[in-house]
Write a protein that holds these residues in place. Structure first.
Motif, PDB file in Angstrom:
ATOM      1  N   SER A  67      32.298 -13.899  23.422  1.00  0.00           N
ATOM      2  CA  SER A  67      31.740 -12.600  23.842  1.00  0.00           C
ATOM      3  C   SER A  67      30.801 -12.692  25.048  1.00  0.00           C
ATOM      4  O   SER A  67      29.689 -12.141  25.017  1.00  0.00           O
ATOM      5  N   PRO A  68      31.196 -13.368  26.130  1.00  0.00           N
ATOM      6  CA  PRO A  68      30.309 -13.447  27.305  1.00  0.00           C
ATOM      7  C   PRO A  68      30.081 -12.057  27.907  1.00  0.00           C
ATOM      8  O   PRO A  68      30.993 -11.230  27.944  1.00  0.00           O
ATOM      9  N   GLY A  69      28.843 -11.808  28.352  1.00  0.00           N
ATOM     10  CA  GLY A  69      28.533 -10.547  29.020  1.00  0.00           C
ATOM     11  C   GLY A  69      28.344  -9.351  28.104  1.00  0.00           C
ATOM     12  O   GLY A  69      28.088  -8.247  28.579  1.00  0.00           O
ATOM     13  N   GLU A  70      28.457  -9.557  26.788  1.00  0.00           N
ATOM     14  CA  GLU A  70      28.305  -8.430  25.859  1.00  0.00           C
ATOM     15  C   GLU A  70      26.836  -8.216  25.494  1.00  0.00           C
ATOM     16  O   GLU A  70      26.056  -9.159  25.416  1.00  0.00           O
ATOM     17  N   VAL A  71      26.496  -6.955  25.235  1.00  0.00           N
ATOM     18  CA  VAL A  71      25.141  -6.610  24.786  1.00  0.00           C
ATOM     19  C   VAL A  71      25.014  -6.957  23.311  1.00  0.00           C
ATOM     20  O   VAL A  71      25.925  -6.692  22.512  1.00  0.00           O
ATOM     21  N   CYS A  72      23.901  -7.545  22.939  1.00  0.00           N
ATOM     22  CA  CYS A  72      23.676  -7.870  21.529  1.00  0.00           C
ATOM     23  C   CYS A  72      22.172  -7.934  21.263  1.00  0.00           C
ATOM     24  O   CYS A  72      21.354  -7.791  22.165  1.00  0.00           O
ATOM     25  N   PHE A  73      21.831  -8.148  20.005  1.00  0.00           N
ATOM     26  CA  PHE A  73      20.446  -8.420  19.628  1.00  0.00           C
ATOM     27  C   PHE A  73      20.236  -9.932  19.625  1.00  0.00           C
ATOM     28  O   PHE A  73      21.198 -10.691  19.460  1.00  0.00           O
ATOM     29  N   PRO A  74      18.985 -10.385  19.785  1.00  0.00           N
ATOM     30  CA  PRO A  74      18.732 -11.823  19.624  1.00  0.00           C
ATOM     31  C   PRO A  74      19.176 -12.246  18.227  1.00  0.00           C
ATOM     32  O   PRO A  74      18.876 -11.564  17.243  1.00  0.00           O
ATOM     33  N   GLY A  75      19.898 -13.343  18.137  1.00  0.00           N
ATOM     34  CA  GLY A  75      20.337 -13.786  16.812  1.00  0.00           C
ATOM     35  C   GLY A  75      21.418 -14.835  16.886  1.00  0.00           C
ATOM     36  O   GLY A  75      21.850 -15.229  17.973  1.00  0.00           O
ATOM     37  N   GLY A  76      21.863 -15.276  15.721  1.00  0.00           N
ATOM     38  CA  GLY A  76      22.910 -16.289  15.663  1.00  0.00           C
ATOM     39  C   GLY A  76      23.099 -16.804  14.256  1.00  0.00           C
ATOM     40  O   GLY A  76      22.606 -16.220  13.288  1.00  0.00           O
ATOM     41  N   LYS A  77      23.827 -17.917  14.171  1.00  0.00           N
ATOM     42  CA  LYS A  77      24.192 -18.474  12.869  1.00  0.00           C
ATOM     43  C   LYS A  77      23.005 -19.144  12.170  1.00  0.00           C
ATOM     44  O   LYS A  77      22.125 -19.697  12.823  1.00  0.00           O
ATOM     45  N   SER A  78      23.049 -19.092  10.851  1.00  0.00           N
ATOM     46  CA  SER A  78      22.037 -19.752  10.031  1.00  0.00           C
ATOM     47  C   SER A  78      22.163 -21.267  10.169  1.00  0.00           C
ATOM     48  O   SER A  78      23.265 -21.789  10.308  1.00  0.00           O
ATOM     49  N   GLU A  79      21.012 -21.945  10.149  1.00  0.00           N
ATOM     50  CA  GLU A  79      21.008 -23.414  10.175  1.00  0.00           C
ATOM     51  C   GLU A  79      20.289 -23.942   8.945  1.00  0.00           C
ATOM     52  O   GLU A  79      19.539 -23.207   8.288  1.00  0.00           O
ATOM     53  N   ALA A  80      20.510 -25.205   8.646  1.00  0.00           N
ATOM     54  CA  ALA A  80      19.967 -25.814   7.422  1.00  0.00           C
ATOM     55  C   ALA A  80      18.439 -25.703   7.347  1.00  0.00           C
ATOM     56  O   ALA A  80      17.868 -25.624   6.254  1.00  0.00           O
ATOM     57  N   ILE A  81      17.756 -25.656   8.493  1.00  0.00           N
ATOM     58  CA  ILE A  81      16.292 -25.602   8.489  1.00  0.00           C
ATOM     59  C   ILE A  81      15.755 -24.206   8.136  1.00  0.00           C
ATOM     60  O   ILE A  81      14.580 -24.055   7.843  1.00  0.00           O
ATOM     61  N   LYS A  83      14.855 -20.987   6.039  1.00  0.00           N
ATOM     62  CA  LYS A  83      14.617 -20.659   4.618  1.00  0.00           C
ATOM     63  C   LYS A  83      15.454 -19.468   4.183  1.00  0.00           C
ATOM     64  O   LYS A  83      15.913 -19.393   3.057  1.00  0.00           O
ATOM     65  N   ASP A  84      15.604 -18.492   5.082  1.00  0.00           N
ATOM     66  CA  ASP A  84      16.326 -17.260   4.751  1.00  0.00           C
ATOM     67  C   ASP A  84      16.763 -16.567   6.038  1.00  0.00           C
ATOM     68  O   ASP A  84      16.627 -17.110   7.135  1.00  0.00           O
ATOM     69  N   GLU A  85      17.279 -15.332   5.893  1.00  0.00           N
ATOM     70  CA  GLU A  85      17.797 -14.593   7.059  1.00  0.00           C
ATOM     71  C   GLU A  85      16.697 -14.273   8.071  1.00  0.00           C
ATOM     72  O   GLU A  85      16.948 -14.227   9.277  1.00  0.00           O
ATOM     73  N   ILE A  86      15.493 -14.061   7.578  1.00  0.00           N
ATOM     74  CA  ILE A  86      14.373 -13.754   8.479  1.00  0.00           C
ATOM     75  C   ILE A  86      14.077 -14.955   9.368  1.00  0.00           C
ATOM     76  O   ILE A  86      13.915 -14.825  10.585  1.00  0.00           O
ATOM     77  N   ASP A  87      14.041 -16.143   8.763  1.00  0.00           N
ATOM     78  CA  ASP A  87      13.822 -17.383   9.515  1.00  0.00           C
ATOM     79  C   ASP A  87      14.864 -17.553  10.626  1.00  0.00           C
ATOM     80  O   ASP A  87      14.536 -17.931  11.747  1.00  0.00           O
ATOM     81  N   THR A  88      16.121 -17.279  10.280  1.00  0.00           N
ATOM     82  CA  THR A  88      17.204 -17.411  11.262  1.00  0.00           C
ATOM     83  C   THR A  88      16.977 -16.492  12.450  1.00  0.00           C
ATOM     84  O   THR A  88      17.054 -16.904  13.607  1.00  0.00           O
ATOM     85  N   ALA A  89      16.682 -15.218  12.160  1.00  0.00           N
ATOM     86  CA  ALA A  89      16.501 -14.223  13.222  1.00  0.00           C
ATOM     87  C   ALA A  89      15.324 -14.596  14.128  1.00  0.00           C
ATOM     88  O   ALA A  89      15.425 -14.507  15.362  1.00  0.00           O
ATOM     89  N   LEU A  90      14.210 -15.034  13.537  1.00  0.00           N
ATOM     90  CA  LEU A  90      13.025 -15.377  14.322  1.00  0.00           C
ATOM     91  C   LEU A  90      13.257 -16.638  15.159  1.00  0.00           C
ATOM     92  O   LEU A  90      12.843 -16.713  16.314  1.00  0.00           O
ATOM     93  N   ARG A  91      13.923 -17.625  14.566  1.00  0.00           N
ATOM     94  CA  ARG A  91      14.203 -18.870  15.306  1.00  0.00           C
ATOM     95  C   ARG A  91      15.103 -18.573  16.508  1.00  0.00           C
ATOM     96  O   ARG A  91      14.861 -19.052  17.631  1.00  0.00           O
ATOM     97  N   GLU A  92      16.140 -17.765  16.285  1.00  0.00           N
ATOM     98  CA  GLU A  92      17.071 -17.450  17.376  1.00  0.00           C
ATOM     99  C   GLU A  92      16.388 -16.635  18.471  1.00  0.00           C
ATOM    100  O   GLU A  92      16.645 -16.842  19.661  1.00  0.00           O
ATOM    101  N   ALA A  93      15.506 -15.699  18.093  1.00  0.00           N
ATOM    102  CA  ALA A  93      14.804 -14.879  19.091  1.00  0.00           C
ATOM    103  C   ALA A  93      13.895 -15.750  19.961  1.00  0.00           C
ATOM    104  O   ALA A  93      13.781 -15.537  21.172  1.00  0.00           O
ATOM    105  N   LYS A  94      13.287 -16.747  19.338  1.00  0.00           N
ATOM    106  CA  LYS A  94      12.436 -17.671  20.102  1.00  0.00           C
ATOM    107  C   LYS A  94      13.294 -18.481  21.087  1.00  0.00           C
ATOM    108  O   LYS A  94      12.950 -18.633  22.261  1.00  0.00           O
ATOM    109  N   GLU A  95      14.438 -18.976  20.602  1.00  0.00           N
ATOM    110  CA  GLU A  95      15.318 -19.793  21.451  1.00  0.00           C
ATOM    111  C   GLU A  95      15.903 -18.981  22.605  1.00  0.00           C
ATOM    112  O   GLU A  95      16.065 -19.485  23.714  1.00  0.00           O
TER     113      GLU A  95
END
Length: 243
Positions: A67-81, A83-95
């Protein structure tokens, strides 16, 4: 503080407080976390500008395979580190945009969606400061922009696109075109991103949109959950029939 500044601060506080109260009623917490699908999360960052709520969005880098060039929200796949969906969203937004997790006031998790890769995607809603200056990671994000939240129930440029859901049925997809005066650019917002933005606006404003939606607006949360569970059940059936 000058009278004008005090008035602006008051309007900001009121807008946030009204939104918080509405969003907490729609918080699903971890109710869908047990579903056996690969997990992903997105952050829906809300901010107040000029007394009105805005939503921060990103444009995916043209270097990305998917999906190059598409509009989206900050986010992505869950990783082992995570704790939950909130952690994933915050980690991805920082990255992706340099948003520090401690600078986000997380309010709730809304009813998830299923993307075209059959990930269970959880929208996490949080407030950020209107002064936030994004530092996009160029490998992932080419632009960052904000849209008034009300645009997702009263748009200037809107149409629908037919599409095949992950369960194989035909549905309609919201598609918004937003003319951003700040960047002198036009952004096309559609798919799951538009779906989440519309639901967020319906939750917060409680108003009927100027276009058709697949919800019973008098029973918004139960109809959103029913729609999701029907989609999930159809996906499970399709997977079974493909075995």
């Amino acid at each position: 503080m000058a009278a004008a500044e005090q008035e602006a601060e008051l309007r900001r506080t009121r807008a946030q407080e009204r939104a918080r109260l509405r969003l907490r009623e729609f918080d699903v917490g971890g109710r869908f976390s047990h579903l056996p699908l690969p997990k992903a999360s997105v952050l829906l960052p809300l901010l107040v500008r000029g007394g009105t709520l805005h939503l921060l969005l990103t444009v995916r880098s043209m270097q990305l395979r998917r999906s190059p060039g598409e509009v989206c929200f900050p986010g992505g796949k869950s990783e082992a580190i995570d704790k939950d969906e909130i952690d994933t969203a915050l980690r991805e937004a920082k990255e992706e945009v340099g948003l520090q997790p401690e600078k986000v006031e997380v309010i709730c998790r809304l009813v998830p969606g299923i993307d075209k890769m059959n990930h269970l995607v959880t929208p996490v809603v949080g407030f950020i400061e209107d002064t936030f200056q994004a530092t996009p990671n160029p490998d992932e994000v080419s632009h960052v922009f904000v849209v008034p939240l009300e645009y997702f129930i009263k748009p200037l440029h809107y149409n629908t696109l037919p599409y095949k859901t992950s369960s194989g049925s035909i549905s309609r997809m919201h598609c918004f075109t937003y003319e951003d005066q700040e960047h002198k650019m036009s952004f096309r917002i559609w798919g799951l991103t538009a779906h989440f933005a519309v639901f967020l606006a319906l939750v917060i404003f409680g108003k009927r949109p100027t276009f058709e939606v697949d919800y019973d607006l008098d029973n918004l949360i139960s109809s959103a959950e029913n729609n999701f569970m029907n989609l999930y059940a159809a996906l499970r059936e399709r997977k079974k029939s493909n075995l």
